[in-house]
Design a protein around this motif. Structure first.
Motif, PDB file in Angstrom:
ATOM      1  N   LEU A  38       2.343   1.758  -3.262  1.00  0.00           N
ATOM      2  CA  LEU A  38       1.318   2.287  -4.165  1.00  0.00           C
ATOM      3  C   LEU A  38       1.201   3.808  -4.003  1.00  0.00           C
ATOM      4  CD1 LEU A  38      -0.553   0.927  -6.158  1.00  0.00           C
ATOM      5  CD2 LEU A  38      -2.317   0.830  -4.405  1.00  0.00           C
ATOM      6  N   ALA A  39       1.277   4.233  -2.733  1.00  0.00           N
ATOM      7  CA  ALA A  39       1.192   5.672  -2.466  1.00  0.00           C
ATOM      8  C   ALA A  39       2.307   6.413  -3.173  1.00  0.00           C
ATOM      9  CB  ALA A  39       1.261   5.932  -0.965  1.00  0.00           C
TER      10      ALA A  39
ATOM     11  N   SER B 227       2.129  11.839 -10.154  1.00  0.00           N
ATOM     12  CA  SER B 227       1.597  13.185 -10.126  1.00  0.00           C
ATOM     13  C   SER B 227       2.668  14.232  -9.882  1.00  0.00           C
ATOM     14  CB  SER B 227       0.554  13.272  -9.020  1.00  0.00           C
ATOM     15  OG  SER B 227       1.146  12.836  -7.821  1.00  0.00           O
ATOM     16  N   GLY B 228       3.866  13.778  -9.640  1.00  0.00           N
ATOM     17  CA  GLY B 228       4.871  14.743  -9.230  1.00  0.00           C
ATOM     18  C   GLY B 228       5.466  15.579 -10.327  1.00  0.00           C
TER      19      GLY B 228
ATOM     20  N   LEU C  81       0.829  -1.205   0.000  1.00  0.00           N
ATOM     21  CA  LEU C  81       0.000   0.000   0.000  1.00  0.00           C
ATOM     22  C   LEU C  81       0.865   1.258   0.000  1.00  0.00           C
ATOM     23  CD1 LEU C  81      -2.839  -1.017   2.441  1.00  0.00           C
ATOM     24  CD2 LEU C  81      -3.143  -0.198   0.102  1.00  0.00           C
ATOM     25  N   LEU C  82       1.918   1.210   0.842  1.00  0.00           N
ATOM     26  CA  LEU C  82       2.813   2.369   0.903  1.00  0.00           C
ATOM     27  C   LEU C  82       3.496   2.593  -0.438  1.00  0.00           C
ATOM     28  CD1 LEU C  82       4.526   2.247   4.385  1.00  0.00           C
ATOM     29  CD2 LEU C  82       3.400   4.210   3.335  1.00  0.00           C
TER      30      LEU C  82
ATOM     31  N   ALA D  46       1.745   6.507  -6.906  1.00  0.00           N
ATOM     32  CA  ALA D  46       0.777   7.560  -7.231  1.00  0.00           C
ATOM     33  C   ALA D  46       1.457   8.913  -7.154  1.00  0.00           C
ATOM     34  CB  ALA D  46      -0.398   7.519  -6.271  1.00  0.00           C
ATOM     35  N   ALA D  47       2.288   9.075  -6.123  1.00  0.00           N
ATOM     36  CA  ALA D  47       2.997  10.346  -5.976  1.00  0.00           C
ATOM     37  C   ALA D  47       3.902  10.569  -7.165  1.00  0.00           C
ATOM     38  CB  ALA D  47       3.812  10.320  -4.699  1.00  0.00           C
ATOM     39  N   GLY D  48       4.534   9.493  -7.603  1.00  0.00           N
ATOM     40  CA  GLY D  48       5.429   9.609  -8.745  1.00  0.00           C
ATOM     41  C   GLY D  48       4.691  10.035  -9.994  1.00  0.00           C
TER      42      GLY D  48
ATOM     43  N   GLN E 194       5.584  19.719 -11.036  1.00  0.00           N
ATOM     44  CA  GLN E 194       4.781  20.571 -10.164  1.00  0.00           C
ATOM     45  C   GLN E 194       5.681  21.390  -9.263  1.00  0.00           C
ATOM     46  OE1 GLN E 194       1.789  20.817 -10.913  1.00  0.00           O
ATOM     47  NE2 GLN E 194       1.915  19.085 -12.282  1.00  0.00           N
ATOM     48  N   PRO E 195       5.647  22.689  -9.405  1.00  0.00           N
ATOM     49  CA  PRO E 195       6.474  23.506  -8.550  1.00  0.00           C
ATOM     50  C   PRO E 195       5.891  23.511  -7.140  1.00  0.00           C
ATOM     51  CG  PRO E 195       5.067  24.890  -9.884  1.00  0.00           C
ATOM     52  CD  PRO E 195       4.784  23.477 -10.274  1.00  0.00           C
TER      53      PRO E 195
END
Lengths: 313, 548
Positions: free
Chosen positions: B21-22, B29-30, B18-19, B25-27, B33-34
């Motif tokens: 996966l988090a 969306s990252g 799960l971690l 997901a962060a990757g 993004q400033p």
């Protein structure tokens, strides 16, 4: 296992097709003309008609649906009626943020939920158990936007620890964590409560079984009995709930995103529904449905990891 | 034993999964993004002390092709980047912008604009008459271009000619005193760079606009912020801010908390209770001013019961609108004499200049009796055996306190024996219903960015006007309104509009409710902004002290 996954995926195609038809019908049969909404109350009827023709809204519904499916088959989600930009671009840039928020709240809800559930089960009947379960009841009942506003008042307004809204950056930055914490907690508390209740009841059931008594009789420390023997056997229903909740969190983030000005698809969908921006709503719902299907598939796979007796034939 | 050990580690494995996966997901969306600097972090003491101001917008911008801007947030942002030939000063008067001066021919049919020289777009291309003609032709005739403003412009303009590189002649179809208000100052009138359009194409240029304004477009992070930076080569007063950031924050509660904690400097979405509370905060300034926005109950005169003047007058007397509005809307509304003209307009009638219907139940009852309505044993009014019943449509939150006001209206009329079928609807179906004329009474509003009375009278009450949903028709009134756009003398125009306002009141086509105010709250450190009904100009903003 791969064959099973492929079979499952193939079986989900009709589901997705059904979802696309349902959303299409709901959006098109709901009263409200997108052309009129886009041009506003002060537009003249002639301009509205020109826009309707341009958007293809003057065509019969089956023709519109067939065209939509045709485009979909080519991977084209269409163009937003409101902004005239490709939907894939509009949603594509926002979907990862919704996913990010949903996953972080899932992690929070799993940690809190399983933790609280275990405590409540182990200390069954104690004040801790009652308190945990009452808190869980409140967590299930309280709407996430209200929890969100309360968290914002406390941590942003009074304590000034965390920013009130927006997204500060990726998760590997401090600013990113600072901004995701409040919406993730607001979104995840409800799920944490459900997971806690499920963990508690499932664990209580397992703890009454013979093999636990055997383990205890062997003189194993209680910690090992609970975590190694009981909890792993109590996990199957919990895994199901966790998987389902990731789907709910994806869909349920709409309001929390709005409250925290989180840049996910939630805010986008709310605006799009109000504006009757069909292509955006259809694509967003389809994306969430697809995520749901994939998550369920992953949950099915996880069953096998948790309980090796489950086989994929 | 082995099996249980495997089970035990699996719990940990699922958690670790799960971690992971988090972080995946962060990757996702990252990328790119400033972080920080007010863009998304907000919060106390996080706005840089430098000249970087953050403004809260109610939604994200939609797109920035001036031809297709129909929403306030996009218009606000575009207005800092692009400019029109003329603009409105803080008092609502038309003043020079990209045109230095202009004049109308004696017959009022040709308007000639002398354009400002040595003005460059942010991409370095020249501003001249060719660019203006190119954009105006896009609005008027280009098949590939958005048609949002086409009819409004082509109803007035015949053609556009380049006289010389810095002189533009616009021929009108008929003389129109409100030409600048009605056409040139609309969103479509903001001139975008032709070079940028040709380089990027229509779709991309709509997300990366280039204009001549005080701020240059820097970036738009969807759903998060639009960042503008100072245009150091600006032809007018140079901006003092380094950057101006617009953040979409939909919730008023969130906007208020962000303002109070210094996350943003300026907000425009706040309710009555927020206004009262924020007035107590010494770090915050709250300003309200009457906007060019009117709110009224629109009566449908094409069918019973409101095809009868006596009934319309009776309803006006029966409702204590002043009390309803002051108790429900408070500081956020100004009671208006006329349903049609906003009070900030030069054409607005003063108190006593037109008839108003003060709440008077006995007059209402007498008028209803004259119209043939009598009360039955149950107290309910009826005429020829038919009950006095009508539909009242209200949007849900589109206008300030719309639904609540309609509930009180229903309540007050029910006490008189009238049966009101109140239908509160979501905006889209509501609009469809009202535009079809399928209502008896509807809560409506009319918002414009100009105070010219023609922009309110012509669409709302002229026969066949695009906002004339109640199907009003009065030939004499139409004649006055036509004359009022032909004469250029403002005093004469004012007289005509006064006559028109009086006639509208005599006809009792509306129940006037209130003039909407424009509210803004800002950090006291934010200076250089004048809050008036006319537009929002952030060109001379600056931050004082620490900045937040």
């Amino acid at each position: 296992m791969l064959k099973y996954a492929a079979k499952k995926l193939l079986a989900s195609l009709p589901v997705l097709l059904g979802v696309s038809l349902l959303v299409f019908l709901i959006m098109h049969l709901t009263p409200g003309d997108p052309a009129a909404v886009i041009l506003g109350p002060d537009a003249d009827q002639e301009s509205v008609q020109v826009l309707r023709t341009k958007l293809g809204l003057d065509q019969p519904l089956p023709v519109q649906y067939a065209r939509y499916l045709g485009r979909l088959a080519h991977g084209d989600l269409g163009v937003s009626i409101r902004s005239n930009q490709p939907v894939s671009k509009e949603l594509g840039s926002r979907y990862p943020f919704t996913m990010e928020l949903a996953v972080v709240s899932l992690v929070i809800s799993v940690v809190l939920g399983i933790g609280a559930g275990v405590i409540a089960a182990v200390k069954k009947g104690s004040i801790g158990d009652t308190l945990t379960m009452v808190t869980a009841l409140v967590g299930v009942s309280a709407p996430s936007f209200w929890i969100g506003l309360m968290l914002m008042m406390l941590f942003s307004y009074y304590l000034r620890w965390l920013p009130a809204s927006g997204r500060g950056g990726p998760l590997w930055t401090l600013a990113g964590w600072k901004t995701i914490l409040l919406p993730a907690i607001a979104l995840g508390l409800g799920s944490a409560a459900t997971i806690a209740r499920m963990t508690r009841s499932s664990l209580l059931e397992v703890l009454n079984q013979d093999f636990i008594r055997t383990a205890r009789a062997k003189g194993l420390p209680e910690r090992v009995v609970i975590f190694r023997h009981a909890l792993s056997n109590a996990m199957i229903p919990v895994v199901t709930i966790v998987g389902l909740h990731l789907g709910f969190l994806l869909g349920g983030s709409v309001i929390v995103e709005q409250v925290f000005a989180w840049p996910g698809i939630g805010t986008q969908v709310v605006t799009a529904i109000g504006n009757r921006d069909f292509p955006v709503v259809q694509a967003a719902v389809l994306m969430i449905a697809l995520s749901f299907v994939l998550i369920n598939l992953v949950v099915d796979m996880v069953y096998g990891m948790v309980d090796p007796r489950i086989r994929y034939d | 034993m082995n099996q249980t050990r495997a089970h035990g580690t699996l719990v940990a494995r699922v958690g670790a999964g799960l971690l992971a996966l988090a972080f995946v997901a962060a990757g996702c969306s990252g990328g790119g993004q400033p972080s920080g600097n007010g863009g998304g972090t907000g919060g106390a003491n996080q706005v840089a002390a430098a000249q970087d101001a953050v403004i809260a917008n109610v939604t994200d911008i939609v797109q920035l092709d001036p031809l297709d801007i129909g929403d306030e947030p996009s218009s606000l942002v575009a207005g800092q980047v692009m400019e029109a030939l003329v603009k409105r000063d803080k008092d609502g008067n038309i003043v020079a912008a990209l045109a230095e001066k202009w004049s109308a021919s004696p017959d009022g049919l040709t308007w000639t604009f002398d354009l400002r020289k040595n003005v460059k777009f942010h991409d370095g291309s020249d501003f001249n008459a060719d660019v203006v003609k190119w954009q105006y032709d896009r609005i008027l005739t280009d098949k590939a271009a958005p048609t949002r403003f086409r009819k409004q412009w082509s109803d007035v303009i015949k053609d556009v000619k380049v006289v010389d590189p810095y002189t533009l002649a616009i021929a009108l179809k008929a003389p129109n005193a409100a030409f600048l208000d009605l056409v040139i100052t609309t969103n479509a009138g903001m001139i975008a760079s032709k070079a940028n359009f040709e380089k990027l194409g229509a779709k991309e240029a709509a997300t990366k606009p280039v204009g001549t304004g005080p701020y240059k477009f820097k970036e738009w992070v969807t759903g998060q912020k639009v960042v503008l930076e100072a245009n150091k080569e600006y032809w007018g007063e140079k901006p003092k801010l380094n950057t101006l950031t617009f953040r979409p924050i939909a919730e008023s509660n969130t906007q208020v908390i962000e303002l109070e904690t210094g996350g943003v400097h300026f907000i425009t979405k706040l309710g009555q209770e927020d206004v009262n509370r924020l007035k107590q905060n010494k770090d915050v300034r709250v300003e309200t001013v009457a906007a060019y926005q009117v709110r009224f109950l629109n009566l449908n005169v094409s069918r019973a019961p409101f095809n009868d003047l006596k009934v319309r007058q009776a309803i006006n007397y029966a409702l204590d609108t002043k009390a309803i509005v002051s108790s429900l809307v408070g500081d956020l509304a100004v009671p208006s004499e006329s349903a049609v003209v906003p009070i900030a307009s030069w054409g607005a009638p003063k108190a006593g200049e037109i008839p108003t219907y003060k709440a008077d139940l006995s007059k209402a009852k007498a008028l209803l009796a004259e119209a043939g309505y009598t009360a039955g044993a149950d107290g309910k009014l009826a005429k020829d055996g038919k009950p006095f019943k009508f539909s009242l449509y209200s949007p849900n939150g589109r206008y300030f306190m719309d639904k609540e006001i309609c509930e009180v209206v229903k309540n007050q009329l029910t006490q008189l024996g009238i049966q009101v079928d109140l239908q509160v609807m979501e905006w889209a179906p509501y609009l469809e219903k009202v535009q079809k004329g399928d209502f008896d009474m509807a809560f409506l509003g009319w918002n414009q960015s100009s105070p010219d009375p023609s922009i309110f009278f012509d669409p709302l009450v002229k026969t066949g006007g695009r906002g004339n949903y109640g199907k009003f028709t009065d030939k004499e009134l139409d004649g006055w309104l036509e004359e009022a756009v032909k004469v250029t003398d403002q005093a004469k125009r004012k007289d005509l509009y006064l006559k028109a306002a009086k006639r509208v009141a005599d006809n009792a086509w509306y129940v006037p409710l209130y003039n909407q105010t424009k509210v803004a709250a800002s950090r006291v450190t934010l200076k250089g902004y004048t809050h008036t009904a006319a537009g929002t100009d952030f060109g001379s903003l600056y931050l004082e002290g620490k900045g937040n």
